[in-house]
Design a protein around this motif. Structure first.
Motif, PDB file in Angstrom:
ATOM      1  N   CYS A   1      66.544 -20.630  86.250  1.00 53.77           N
ATOM      2  CA  CYS A   1      66.298 -19.380  85.517  1.00 53.77           C
ATOM      3  C   CYS A   1      64.960 -19.437  84.766  1.00 53.77           C
ATOM      4  O   CYS A   1      64.232 -18.436  84.720  1.00 53.77           O
ATOM      5  CB  CYS A   1      67.445 -19.101  84.537  1.00 53.77           C
ATOM      6  N   LEU A   2      64.641 -20.598  84.219  1.00 51.86           N
ATOM      7  CA  LEU A   2      63.340 -20.784  83.568  1.00 51.86           C
ATOM      8  C   LEU A   2      62.201 -20.527  84.554  1.00 51.86           C
ATOM      9  O   LEU A   2      61.218 -19.852  84.232  1.00 51.86           O
ATOM     10  CB  LEU A   2      63.235 -22.214  83.026  1.00 51.86           C
ATOM     11  N   LEU A   3      62.361 -21.103  85.747  1.00 48.79           N
ATOM     12  CA  LEU A   3      61.326 -20.906  86.786  1.00 48.79           C
ATOM     13  C   LEU A   3      61.213 -19.431  87.159  1.00 48.79           C
ATOM     14  O   LEU A   3      60.099 -18.891  87.253  1.00 48.79           O
ATOM     15  CB  LEU A   3      61.691 -21.711  88.036  1.00 48.79           C
ATOM     16  N   ALA A   4      62.345 -18.772  87.339  1.00 45.90           N
ATOM     17  CA  ALA A   4      62.328 -17.361  87.717  1.00 45.90           C
ATOM     18  C   ALA A   4      61.666 -16.516  86.645  1.00 45.90           C
ATOM     19  O   ALA A   4      60.882 -15.608  86.931  1.00 45.90           O
ATOM     20  CB  ALA A   4      63.752 -16.880  87.972  1.00 45.90           C
ATOM     21  N   ASN A   5      61.944 -16.839  85.385  1.00 44.21           N
ATOM     22  CA  ASN A   5      61.371 -16.077  84.263  1.00 44.21           C
ATOM     23  C   ASN A   5      59.891 -16.399  84.055  1.00 44.21           C
ATOM     24  O   ASN A   5      59.188 -15.659  83.363  1.00 44.21           O
ATOM     25  CB  ASN A   5      62.164 -16.355  82.979  1.00 44.21           C
ATOM     26  N   SER A   6      59.417 -17.500  84.652  1.00 41.26           N
ATOM     27  CA  SER A   6      58.008 -17.873  84.533  1.00 41.26           C
ATOM     28  C   SER A   6      57.152 -17.250  85.639  1.00 41.26           C
ATOM     29  O   SER A   6      55.934 -17.321  85.585  1.00 41.26           O
ATOM     30  CB  SER A   6      57.856 -19.407  84.582  1.00 41.26           C
ATOM     31  N   LEU A   7      57.808 -16.675  86.622  1.00 37.64           N
ATOM     32  CA  LEU A   7      57.046 -16.074  87.740  1.00 37.64           C
ATOM     33  C   LEU A   7      56.218 -14.887  87.231  1.00 37.64           C
ATOM     34  O   LEU A   7      56.743 -14.026  86.529  1.00 37.64           O
ATOM     35  CB  LEU A   7      58.016 -15.567  88.821  1.00 37.64           C
TER      36      LEU A   7
ATOM     37  N   PRO B   1      69.565 -14.365  80.779  1.00 34.96           N
ATOM     38  CA  PRO B   1      68.754 -13.233  81.251  1.00 34.96           C
ATOM     39  C   PRO B   1      67.744 -13.694  82.301  1.00 34.96           C
ATOM     40  O   PRO B   1      66.990 -14.644  82.068  1.00 34.96           O
ATOM     41  CB  PRO B   1      68.051 -12.739  79.982  1.00 34.96           C
ATOM     42  N   CYS B   2      67.755 -13.042  83.436  1.00 31.42           N
ATOM     43  CA  CYS B   2      66.907 -13.502  84.538  1.00 31.42           C
ATOM     44  C   CYS B   2      66.812 -12.391  85.579  1.00 31.42           C
ATOM     45  O   CYS B   2      67.815 -11.741  85.888  1.00 31.42           O
ATOM     46  CB  CYS B   2      67.533 -14.758  85.163  1.00 31.42           C
TER      47      CYS B   2
END
Length: 275
Positions: free
Chosen positions: A269-275, A215-216
Protein backbone atom coordinates in the motif's frame (compact mmCIF):
# COMPACT_ATOMS: atom_id res chain seq x y z
CA UNK A 1 -31.14 -33.78 3.41
CA UNK A 2 -34.09 -35.73 1.99
CA UNK A 3 -35.31 -36.23 5.55
CA UNK A 4 -34.51 -32.64 6.46
CA UNK A 5 -36.31 -30.86 3.62
CA UNK A 6 -38.59 -33.49 2.10
CA UNK A 7 -37.02 -33.17 -1.36
CA UNK A 8 -35.66 -36.16 -3.34
CA UNK A 9 -31.99 -37.25 -2.97
CA UNK A 10 -29.66 -35.27 -5.24
CA UNK A 11 -28.56 -38.34 -7.18
CA UNK A 12 -32.19 -38.94 -8.15
CA UNK A 13 -32.60 -35.29 -9.17
CA UNK A 14 -29.46 -35.41 -11.33
CA UNK A 15 -30.53 -38.66 -12.99
CA UNK A 16 -34.10 -37.52 -13.60
CA UNK A 17 -32.98 -34.26 -15.26
CA UNK A 18 -29.97 -35.75 -17.10
CA UNK A 19 -27.51 -33.38 -15.43
CA UNK A 20 -24.02 -34.59 -16.26
CA UNK A 21 -21.40 -32.14 -14.95
CA UNK A 22 -19.71 -30.30 -17.81
CA UNK A 23 -16.02 -29.47 -17.75
CA UNK A 24 -16.52 -26.49 -20.07
CA UNK A 25 -18.66 -24.87 -17.36
CA UNK A 26 -16.22 -25.73 -14.57
CA UNK A 27 -18.88 -27.97 -12.99
CA UNK A 28 -18.30 -30.50 -10.21
CA UNK A 29 -21.53 -31.31 -8.40
CA UNK A 30 -21.33 -31.61 -4.62
CA UNK A 31 -23.57 -34.50 -3.55
CA UNK A 32 -22.49 -34.98 0.08
CA UNK A 33 -25.34 -33.22 1.85
CA UNK A 34 -23.56 -33.25 5.20
CA UNK A 35 -20.84 -31.17 3.52
CA UNK A 36 -23.27 -28.72 1.93
CA UNK A 37 -24.72 -28.05 5.37
CA UNK A 38 -21.21 -27.62 6.79
CA UNK A 39 -20.42 -25.03 4.09
CA UNK A 40 -23.64 -23.14 4.81
CA UNK A 41 -22.98 -23.15 8.56
CA UNK A 42 -19.50 -21.68 7.99
CA UNK A 43 -21.24 -18.46 6.92
CA UNK A 44 -22.77 -18.07 10.39
CA UNK A 45 -26.40 -17.21 11.15
CA UNK A 46 -28.51 -17.10 7.98
CA UNK A 47 -31.99 -16.35 9.30
CA UNK A 48 -31.95 -12.58 8.62
CA UNK A 49 -29.72 -12.73 5.54
CA UNK A 50 -30.17 -12.77 1.80
CA UNK A 51 -27.71 -15.20 0.25
CA UNK A 52 -26.17 -14.85 -3.20
CA UNK A 53 -25.11 -18.17 -4.73
CA UNK A 54 -23.21 -18.69 -7.99
CA UNK A 55 -23.46 -21.90 -10.02
CA UNK A 56 -25.98 -23.79 -7.87
CA UNK A 57 -26.19 -26.66 -10.38
CA UNK A 58 -28.78 -29.19 -9.16
CA UNK A 59 -29.12 -27.24 -5.91
CA UNK A 60 -27.38 -29.23 -3.17
CA UNK A 61 -25.88 -26.18 -1.47
CA UNK A 62 -29.03 -24.15 -2.23
CA UNK A 63 -31.11 -26.67 -0.30
CA UNK A 64 -28.74 -26.60 2.67
CA UNK A 65 -28.84 -22.78 2.82
CA UNK A 66 -32.65 -22.71 2.69
CA UNK A 67 -33.04 -25.57 5.17
CA UNK A 68 -30.83 -23.68 7.62
CA UNK A 69 -33.24 -20.74 7.51
CA UNK A 70 -31.90 -18.17 5.04
CA UNK A 71 -34.46 -15.42 4.46
CA UNK A 72 -33.88 -15.55 0.71
CA UNK A 73 -31.45 -17.06 -1.82
CA UNK A 74 -30.66 -15.35 -5.12
CA UNK A 75 -28.88 -17.88 -7.32
CA UNK A 76 -27.16 -17.13 -10.65
CA UNK A 77 -26.94 -20.13 -13.01
CA UNK A 78 -25.85 -20.08 -16.65
CA UNK A 79 -26.59 -23.77 -17.36
CA UNK A 80 -30.22 -23.87 -18.52
CA UNK A 81 -30.35 -27.65 -17.95
CA UNK A 82 -30.29 -27.00 -14.18
CA UNK A 83 -33.23 -24.59 -14.13
CA UNK A 84 -36.02 -27.22 -13.83
CA UNK A 85 -34.30 -28.83 -10.81
CA UNK A 86 -33.91 -25.40 -9.19
CA UNK A 87 -37.56 -24.59 -9.96
CA UNK A 88 -38.57 -27.63 -7.87
CA UNK A 89 -36.63 -26.20 -4.92
CA UNK A 90 -38.26 -22.79 -5.45
CA UNK A 91 -41.69 -24.44 -5.35
CA UNK A 92 -40.76 -26.20 -2.12
CA UNK A 93 -39.65 -22.90 -0.51
CA UNK A 94 -42.25 -20.39 -1.82
CA UNK A 95 -40.92 -16.86 -2.18
CA UNK A 96 -37.45 -17.71 -0.80
CA UNK A 97 -35.49 -18.74 -3.91
CA UNK A 98 -34.98 -16.52 -6.95
CA UNK A 99 -33.01 -18.04 -9.82
CA UNK A 100 -31.39 -15.75 -12.38
CA UNK A 101 -30.29 -17.33 -15.65
CA UNK A 102 -27.05 -15.67 -16.67
CA UNK A 103 -23.28 -15.31 -16.47
CA UNK A 104 -22.09 -14.43 -12.97
CA UNK A 105 -19.12 -12.50 -14.39
CA UNK A 106 -21.57 -10.15 -16.12
CA UNK A 107 -24.00 -9.91 -13.18
CA UNK A 108 -24.22 -6.72 -11.12
CA UNK A 109 -24.69 -8.33 -7.70
CA UNK A 110 -24.75 -5.02 -5.89
CA UNK A 111 -27.69 -3.85 -8.01
CA UNK A 112 -29.60 -7.01 -7.08
CA UNK A 113 -28.95 -6.62 -3.35
CA UNK A 114 -32.07 -5.97 -1.26
CA UNK A 115 -32.03 -4.28 2.14
CA UNK A 116 -30.58 -6.23 5.04
CA UNK A 117 -27.42 -8.32 5.44
CA UNK A 118 -26.03 -9.99 2.31
CA UNK A 119 -23.82 -13.06 2.42
CA UNK A 120 -22.30 -14.82 -0.58
CA UNK A 121 -22.02 -18.60 -0.32
CA UNK A 122 -20.93 -20.62 -3.34
CA UNK A 123 -19.17 -23.69 -4.64
CA UNK A 124 -17.64 -21.56 -7.38
CA UNK A 125 -17.02 -22.96 -10.86
CA UNK A 126 -13.26 -23.52 -11.06
CA UNK A 127 -12.87 -21.53 -14.28
CA UNK A 128 -14.31 -18.23 -12.97
CA UNK A 129 -13.87 -18.42 -9.19
CA UNK A 130 -10.80 -16.22 -8.82
CA UNK A 131 -12.14 -13.47 -11.09
CA UNK A 132 -15.44 -13.40 -9.21
CA UNK A 133 -13.58 -13.04 -5.92
CA UNK A 134 -11.52 -10.13 -7.27
CA UNK A 135 -14.72 -8.45 -8.52
CA UNK A 136 -16.24 -8.71 -5.02
CA UNK A 137 -13.03 -7.38 -3.44
CA UNK A 138 -12.94 -4.28 -5.64
CA UNK A 139 -16.40 -2.65 -5.62
CA UNK A 140 -16.75 1.12 -5.99
CA UNK A 141 -17.57 1.67 -2.32
CA UNK A 142 -16.15 0.12 0.87
CA UNK A 143 -17.32 -1.43 3.17
CA UNK A 144 -18.91 -3.56 0.43
CA UNK A 145 -22.53 -4.59 -0.05
CA UNK A 146 -21.74 -8.05 1.32
CA UNK A 147 -21.22 -9.02 4.96
CA UNK A 148 -19.17 -12.17 4.29
CA UNK A 149 -17.94 -14.50 1.55
CA UNK A 150 -17.97 -18.27 2.08
CA UNK A 151 -16.51 -19.76 -1.07
CA UNK A 152 -15.09 -23.04 -2.29
CA UNK A 153 -11.97 -23.07 -4.44
CA UNK A 154 -9.25 -25.46 -5.45
CA UNK A 155 -7.02 -25.75 -2.40
CA UNK A 156 -4.12 -24.07 -4.20
CA UNK A 157 -6.28 -20.98 -4.77
CA UNK A 158 -7.41 -21.03 -1.13
CA UNK A 159 -3.78 -21.05 -0.03
CA UNK A 160 -3.09 -18.02 -2.24
CA UNK A 161 -6.06 -16.16 -0.73
CA UNK A 162 -4.89 -16.50 2.89
CA UNK A 163 -1.14 -16.25 2.23
CA UNK A 164 1.02 -13.58 3.91
CA UNK A 165 4.53 -12.37 3.13
CA UNK A 166 7.35 -14.96 3.08
CA UNK A 167 4.87 -17.67 2.04
CA UNK A 168 5.41 -19.50 -1.27
CA UNK A 169 1.71 -18.99 -2.09
CA UNK A 170 1.83 -15.22 -1.52
CA UNK A 171 1.03 -13.08 -4.54
CA UNK A 172 -1.36 -10.49 -5.95
CA UNK A 173 -4.42 -12.35 -4.65
CA UNK A 174 -3.00 -12.58 -1.12
CA UNK A 175 -2.26 -8.84 -1.12
CA UNK A 176 -5.76 -7.87 -2.31
CA UNK A 177 -7.46 -10.23 0.15
CA UNK A 178 -5.19 -9.23 3.03
CA UNK A 179 -5.71 -5.54 2.28
CA UNK A 180 -9.49 -5.54 2.33
CA UNK A 181 -10.51 -8.67 4.25
CA UNK A 182 -9.70 -11.07 7.00
CA UNK A 183 -9.54 -14.47 5.33
CA UNK A 184 -9.25 -17.98 6.74
CA UNK A 185 -9.40 -21.47 5.33
CA UNK A 186 -12.29 -23.24 7.07
CA UNK A 187 -11.91 -26.87 5.94
CA UNK A 188 -10.87 -29.05 3.00
CA UNK A 189 -13.22 -31.04 0.81
CA UNK A 190 -11.91 -34.31 -0.72
CA UNK A 191 -12.34 -35.06 -4.44
CA UNK A 192 -14.65 -38.02 -3.79
CA UNK A 193 -17.32 -35.67 -2.39
CA UNK A 194 -17.97 -34.45 -5.95
CA UNK A 195 -19.44 -35.86 -9.15
CA UNK A 196 -17.28 -36.18 -11.14
CA UNK A 197 -14.34 -36.15 -8.68
CA UNK A 198 -11.86 -33.38 -9.57
CA UNK A 199 -8.16 -34.17 -9.62
CA UNK A 200 -7.47 -31.78 -6.73
CA UNK A 201 -8.60 -31.21 -3.16
CA UNK A 202 -10.92 -28.25 -2.65
CA UNK A 203 -11.13 -25.90 0.31
CA UNK A 204 -13.74 -23.59 1.79
CA UNK A 205 -12.53 -20.05 2.52
CA UNK A 206 -14.38 -17.53 4.69
CA UNK A 207 -13.72 -13.81 4.21
CA UNK A 208 -15.06 -10.83 6.14
CA UNK A 209 -14.43 -7.20 5.10
CA UNK A 210 -12.07 -4.98 7.06
CA UNK A 211 -14.04 -1.94 8.14
CA UNK A 212 -11.15 0.48 7.56
CA UNK A 213 -8.52 -0.94 5.19
CA UNK A 214 -5.41 1.16 4.56
CA UNK A 215 -6.38 4.04 2.23
CA UNK A 216 -4.99 3.10 -1.15
CA UNK A 217 -5.89 3.61 -4.83
CA UNK A 218 -7.03 0.24 -6.19
CA UNK A 219 -5.58 0.89 -9.65
CA UNK A 220 -2.14 1.73 -8.22
CA UNK A 221 -2.16 -1.35 -5.96
CA UNK A 222 -3.00 -3.56 -8.93
CA UNK A 223 -0.18 -2.01 -11.00
CA UNK A 224 2.37 -2.47 -8.23
CA UNK A 225 1.42 -6.06 -7.39
CA UNK A 226 1.24 -7.06 -11.05
CA UNK A 227 4.72 -5.69 -11.75
CA UNK A 228 6.28 -7.00 -8.52
CA UNK A 229 4.91 -10.53 -8.73
CA UNK A 230 5.26 -10.70 -12.50
CA UNK A 231 9.01 -11.11 -11.87
CA UNK A 232 8.86 -12.32 -8.29
CA UNK A 233 12.39 -13.80 -8.22
CA UNK A 234 13.97 -10.49 -9.18
CA UNK A 235 14.85 -7.66 -6.83
CA UNK A 236 12.16 -5.00 -6.66
CA UNK A 237 14.46 -2.37 -8.20
CA UNK A 238 14.30 -4.51 -11.37
CA UNK A 239 10.70 -5.78 -11.34
CA UNK A 240 9.31 -2.30 -10.59
CA UNK A 241 11.51 -0.55 -13.17
CA UNK A 242 8.53 0.33 -15.44
CA UNK A 243 6.90 2.13 -12.46
CA UNK A 244 9.96 4.06 -11.31
CA UNK A 245 12.11 1.30 -9.85
CA UNK A 246 14.61 2.44 -7.25
CA UNK A 247 13.22 5.98 -7.09
CA UNK A 248 9.76 4.69 -6.20
CA UNK A 249 11.13 2.28 -3.59
CA UNK A 250 13.26 4.93 -1.90
CA UNK A 251 10.25 7.26 -1.80
CA UNK A 252 8.26 4.50 -0.03
CA UNK A 253 11.16 3.73 2.34
CA UNK A 254 11.62 0.18 1.03
CA UNK A 255 15.00 -1.46 0.35
CA UNK A 256 15.31 -1.83 -3.46
CA UNK A 257 17.16 -5.14 -2.99
CA UNK A 258 14.12 -6.88 -1.50
CA UNK A 259 11.85 -9.24 -3.44
CA UNK A 260 8.06 -9.10 -3.85
CA UNK A 261 7.24 -12.02 -1.55
CA UNK A 262 8.94 -10.31 1.42
CA UNK A 263 6.71 -7.20 1.37
CA UNK A 264 3.74 -6.98 3.71
CA UNK A 265 0.33 -5.75 2.58
CA UNK A 266 1.06 -2.44 4.34
CA UNK A 267 4.28 -2.03 2.35
CA UNK A 268 2.50 -2.71 -0.94
CA UNK A 269 0.00 0.00 0.00
CA UNK A 270 2.92 2.34 0.71
CA UNK A 271 4.30 1.62 -2.75
CA UNK A 272 0.90 2.18 -4.37
CA UNK A 273 0.46 5.49 -2.54
CA UNK A 274 3.96 6.56 -3.64
CA UNK A 275 3.18 6.13 -7.33
Amino acid sequence: MAALDGLPPLRDVIQRHGLDARKALGQNFLLDLNLTQKIARTAGALEEATIFEVGPGPGGLTRAILALGARKVIAVERDTRCLPALAEIADHYPGRLKVIEGDALKTDFEALAPDGPIKIIANLPYNVGTQLLVNWLLPKAWPPFWQSLTLMFQKEVGERIVACEDDDHYGRLGVLCGWRTQARMAFDVPPQAFTPPPKVTSTVVHLTPRENPIPCAVGNLEKVTQAAFGQRRKMLRQSLKPLGGERLLVKAGIDPARRAETLSVEEFCLLANSL
